[in-house]
Design a protein around this motif. Structure first.
Motif, PDB file in Angstrom:
ATOM      1  N   SER A  13       0.823  -1.215   0.000  1.00  0.00           N
ATOM      2  CA  SER A  13       0.000   0.000   0.000  1.00  0.00           C
ATOM      3  C   SER A  13       0.854   1.260   0.000  1.00  0.00           C
ATOM      4  CB  SER A  13      -0.966   0.015   1.193  1.00  0.00           C
ATOM      5  OG  SER A  13      -0.248   0.060   2.411  1.00  0.00           O
ATOM      6  N   CYS A  14       1.957   1.239   0.709  1.00  0.00           N
ATOM      7  CA  CYS A  14       2.861   2.387   0.746  1.00  0.00           C
ATOM      8  C   CYS A  14       3.451   2.638  -0.640  1.00  0.00           C
ATOM      9  CB  CYS A  14       3.961   2.156   1.771  1.00  0.00           C
ATOM     10  SG  CYS A  14       5.206   3.457   1.834  1.00  0.00           S
ATOM     11  N   LEU A  15       3.926   1.573  -1.285  1.00  0.00           N
ATOM     12  CA  LEU A  15       4.497   1.714  -2.634  1.00  0.00           C
ATOM     13  C   LEU A  15       3.456   2.252  -3.613  1.00  0.00           C
ATOM     14  CD1 LEU A  15       6.486  -1.638  -2.963  1.00  0.00           C
ATOM     15  CD2 LEU A  15       7.391   0.623  -2.377  1.00  0.00           C
ATOM     16  N   ILE A  16       2.241   1.712  -3.533  1.00  0.00           N
ATOM     17  CA  ILE A  16       1.178   2.144  -4.449  1.00  0.00           C
ATOM     18  C   ILE A  16       0.877   3.621  -4.257  1.00  0.00           C
ATOM     19  CG2 ILE A  16      -1.298   1.918  -4.968  1.00  0.00           C
ATOM     20  CD1 ILE A  16      -0.947  -1.127  -4.418  1.00  0.00           C
ATOM     21  N   LEU A  17       0.679   4.031  -2.998  1.00  0.00           N
ATOM     22  CA  LEU A  17       0.337   5.424  -2.734  1.00  0.00           C
ATOM     23  C   LEU A  17       1.475   6.359  -3.143  1.00  0.00           C
ATOM     24  CD1 LEU A  17      -1.607   7.535  -1.717  1.00  0.00           C
ATOM     25  CD2 LEU A  17      -0.653   7.221   0.567  1.00  0.00           C
ATOM     26  N   LEU A  18       2.695   6.064  -2.721  1.00  0.00           N
ATOM     27  CA  LEU A  18       3.817   6.941  -3.067  1.00  0.00           C
ATOM     28  C   LEU A  18       4.049   6.960  -4.578  1.00  0.00           C
ATOM     29  CD1 LEU A  18       6.352   6.216  -0.185  1.00  0.00           C
ATOM     30  CD2 LEU A  18       4.741   8.122  -0.402  1.00  0.00           C
ATOM     31  N   GLY A  19       3.802   5.832  -5.250  1.00  0.00           N
ATOM     32  CA  GLY A  19       3.906   5.788  -6.705  1.00  0.00           C
ATOM     33  C   GLY A  19       2.870   6.683  -7.375  1.00  0.00           C
ATOM     34  N   THR A  37       9.338  -7.676   0.095  1.00  0.00           N
ATOM     35  CA  THR A  37       9.405  -9.124  -0.118  1.00  0.00           C
ATOM     36  C   THR A  37       9.028  -9.444  -1.571  1.00  0.00           C
ATOM     37  OG1 THR A  37       7.098  -9.497   0.464  1.00  0.00           O
ATOM     38  CG2 THR A  37       8.702  -9.491   2.291  1.00  0.00           C
ATOM     39  N   PRO A  38       9.363 -10.636  -2.030  1.00  0.00           N
ATOM     40  CA  PRO A  38       8.936 -11.036  -3.380  1.00  0.00           C
ATOM     41  C   PRO A  38       7.410 -10.958  -3.556  1.00  0.00           C
ATOM     42  CG  PRO A  38      10.579 -12.572  -2.551  1.00  0.00           C
ATOM     43  CD  PRO A  38      10.219 -11.662  -1.398  1.00  0.00           C
ATOM     44  N   THR A  39       6.667 -11.268  -2.500  1.00  0.00           N
ATOM     45  CA  THR A  39       5.199 -11.190  -2.552  1.00  0.00           C
ATOM     46  C   THR A  39       4.745  -9.753  -2.809  1.00  0.00           C
ATOM     47  OG1 THR A  39       5.091 -13.012  -0.969  1.00  0.00           O
ATOM     48  CG2 THR A  39       3.081 -11.725  -1.280  1.00  0.00           C
ATOM     49  N   ILE A  40       5.367  -8.804  -2.123  1.00  0.00           N
ATOM     50  CA  ILE A  40       5.014  -7.391  -2.291  1.00  0.00           C
ATOM     51  C   ILE A  40       5.397  -6.918  -3.686  1.00  0.00           C
ATOM     52  CG2 ILE A  40       5.568  -5.052  -1.490  1.00  0.00           C
ATOM     53  CD1 ILE A  40       5.744  -6.411   1.376  1.00  0.00           C
ATOM     54  N   LYS A  41       6.550  -7.351  -4.189  1.00  0.00           N
ATOM     55  CA  LYS A  41       6.958  -6.991  -5.558  1.00  0.00           C
ATOM     56  C   LYS A  41       5.899  -7.467  -6.554  1.00  0.00           C
ATOM     57  CE  LYS A  41      10.835  -7.546  -8.827  1.00  0.00           C
ATOM     58  NZ  LYS A  41      10.047  -7.491 -10.020  1.00  0.00           N
ATOM     59  N   GLU A  42       5.424  -8.679  -6.349  1.00  0.00           N
ATOM     60  CA  GLU A  42       4.406  -9.243  -7.232  1.00  0.00           C
ATOM     61  C   GLU A  42       3.080  -8.479  -7.103  1.00  0.00           C
ATOM     62  OE1 GLU A  42       2.133 -13.442  -7.408  1.00  0.00           O
ATOM     63  OE2 GLU A  42       4.322 -13.584  -7.316  1.00  0.00           O
ATOM     64  N   GLU A  43       2.676  -8.162  -5.867  1.00  0.00           N
ATOM     65  CA  GLU A  43       1.437  -7.412  -5.657  1.00  0.00           C
ATOM     66  C   GLU A  43       1.524  -6.022  -6.286  1.00  0.00           C
ATOM     67  OE1 GLU A  43      -0.190  -9.197  -1.385  1.00  0.00           O
ATOM     68  OE2 GLU A  43       0.463  -7.116  -1.476  1.00  0.00           O
ATOM     69  N   GLY A  73       0.920 -10.071   1.230  1.00  0.00           N
ATOM     70  CA  GLY A  73       1.929  -9.008   1.258  1.00  0.00           C
ATOM     71  C   GLY A  73       2.184  -8.508   2.665  1.00  0.00           C
ATOM     72  N   GLU A  74       1.111  -8.197   3.387  1.00  0.00           N
ATOM     73  CA  GLU A  74       1.255  -7.727   4.763  1.00  0.00           C
ATOM     74  C   GLU A  74       1.920  -8.795   5.627  1.00  0.00           C
ATOM     75  OE1 GLU A  74      -2.846  -7.035   5.243  1.00  0.00           O
ATOM     76  OE2 GLU A  74      -2.764  -5.069   4.295  1.00  0.00           O
ATOM     77  N   ALA A  75       1.486 -10.041   5.455  1.00  0.00           N
ATOM     78  CA  ALA A  75       2.058 -11.143   6.238  1.00  0.00           C
ATOM     79  C   ALA A  75       3.551 -11.284   5.966  1.00  0.00           C
ATOM     80  CB  ALA A  75       1.329 -12.454   5.918  1.00  0.00           C
ATOM     81  N   SER A  76       3.951 -11.169   4.693  1.00  0.00           N
ATOM     82  CA  SER A  76       5.371 -11.314   4.356  1.00  0.00           C
ATOM     83  C   SER A  76       6.185 -10.142   4.909  1.00  0.00           C
ATOM     84  CB  SER A  76       5.559 -11.449   2.837  1.00  0.00           C
ATOM     85  OG  SER A  76       5.280 -10.240   2.160  1.00  0.00           O
ATOM     86  N   ALA A  77       5.617  -8.932   4.884  1.00  0.00           N
ATOM     87  CA  ALA A  77       6.320  -7.753   5.406  1.00  0.00           C
ATOM     88  C   ALA A  77       6.538  -7.886   6.911  1.00  0.00           C
ATOM     89  CB  ALA A  77       5.541  -6.479   5.087  1.00  0.00           C
ATOM     90  N   SER A  87      14.587  -2.584  11.936  1.00  0.00           N
ATOM     91  CA  SER A  87      13.687  -2.306  10.808  1.00  0.00           C
ATOM     92  C   SER A  87      12.485  -1.486  11.256  1.00  0.00           C
ATOM     93  CB  SER A  87      13.212  -3.610  10.162  1.00  0.00           C
ATOM     94  OG  SER A  87      12.413  -4.356  11.058  1.00  0.00           O
ATOM     95  N   ILE A  88      11.961  -0.728  10.321  1.00  0.00           N
ATOM     96  CA  ILE A  88      10.723   0.024  10.501  1.00  0.00           C
ATOM     97  C   ILE A  88       9.766  -0.484   9.435  1.00  0.00           C
ATOM     98  CG2 ILE A  88       9.633   2.295  10.497  1.00  0.00           C
ATOM     99  CD1 ILE A  88      12.524   3.427  10.950  1.00  0.00           C
ATOM    100  N   LEU A  89       8.671  -1.033   9.871  1.00  0.00           N
ATOM    101  CA  LEU A  89       7.660  -1.569   8.969  1.00  0.00           C
ATOM    102  C   LEU A  89       6.710  -0.446   8.577  1.00  0.00           C
ATOM    103  CD1 LEU A  89       6.133  -4.044   7.735  1.00  0.00           C
ATOM    104  CD2 LEU A  89       4.958  -4.224   9.947  1.00  0.00           C
ATOM    105  N   ILE A  90       6.494  -0.251   7.275  1.00  0.00           N
ATOM    106  CA  ILE A  90       5.523   0.739   6.800  1.00  0.00           C
ATOM    107  C   ILE A  90       4.297  -0.039   6.345  1.00  0.00           C
ATOM    108  CG2 ILE A  90       5.078   2.706   5.301  1.00  0.00           C
ATOM    109  CD1 ILE A  90       7.501   3.089   7.248  1.00  0.00           C
ATOM    110  N   ILE A  91       3.226   0.084   7.124  1.00  0.00           N
ATOM    111  CA  ILE A  91       2.013  -0.705   6.878  1.00  0.00           C
ATOM    112  C   ILE A  91       0.793   0.158   7.192  1.00  0.00           C
ATOM    113  CG2 ILE A  91       2.093  -1.740   9.187  1.00  0.00           C
ATOM    114  CD1 ILE A  91       1.083  -4.375   7.850  1.00  0.00           C
TER     115      ILE A  91
END
Length: 154
Positions: A13-19, A37-43, A73-77, A87-91
């Motif tokens: 969601s962060c990547l989508i919004l910032l994009g 994660t690879p899952t997030i890249k795919e999503e 995606g959230e689960a993998s993050a 780490s800082i998780l952006i969720i």
């Protein structure tokens, strides 16, 4: 954040919004190391800057357990955050944030990340960015908006 040894782990969601608002580089300007994660890249499904590193969680059991309550995606993050020191998780997902809190992870939403960027001098002002966000399908309350702008001194 930028010159620290912290690592940002971003959910989709962060990547989508910032994009959508053409501000994805804020992640890199805040923190040198940004992982997904690879899952997030795919999503996400779009081309990513080369400074975003793809890293899979080592222990897939965490992810499998988390997927009972969250999307993949959230689960993998969260699983990757559990394994990544400093780490800082952006969720943005509320359920995901509650789980991150219960697991004692350091986390923020995308809006909190943008506030941090304003405080660090990376963004000259938060209000113009919020105006761009308003034009997307990302929803947040007026109360949150007012609080963010107040915290940003705007």
């Amino acid at each position: 954040m930028r010159h620290s040894s912290e690592i940002i782990i971003s959910d989709t969601s962060c990547l989508i919004l910032l994009g959508k608002i053409d501000e994805i580089d804020v992640l890199h300007r805040l923190c040198e190391r940004v992982y997904i994660t690879p899952t997030i890249k795919e999503e996400y499904g779009e081309a990513l800057p080369d400074w975003i590193k793809i890293k899979a969680p080592q222990n897939t059991r965490y992810q499998n357990l988390l997927e009972m309550d969250l999307d993949a995606g959230e689960a993998s993050a969260i699983a990757l955050s559990l394994e990544t020191d400093r780490s800082i998780l952006i969720i943005d997902d509320l359920k995901g944030r509650k789980i991150a809190k219960r697991l004692h992870l350091k986390y923020s939403g995308t809006l909190g990340l943008l506030l941090q960027a304003k405080r660090a001098g990376i963004l000259p002002a938060l209000r113009p960015v919020v105006v761009k966000i308003r034009e997307t399908n990302f929803r947040f309350s007026e109360a949150l908006l007012d609080s963010l702008l107040e915290q940003a001194g705007e």
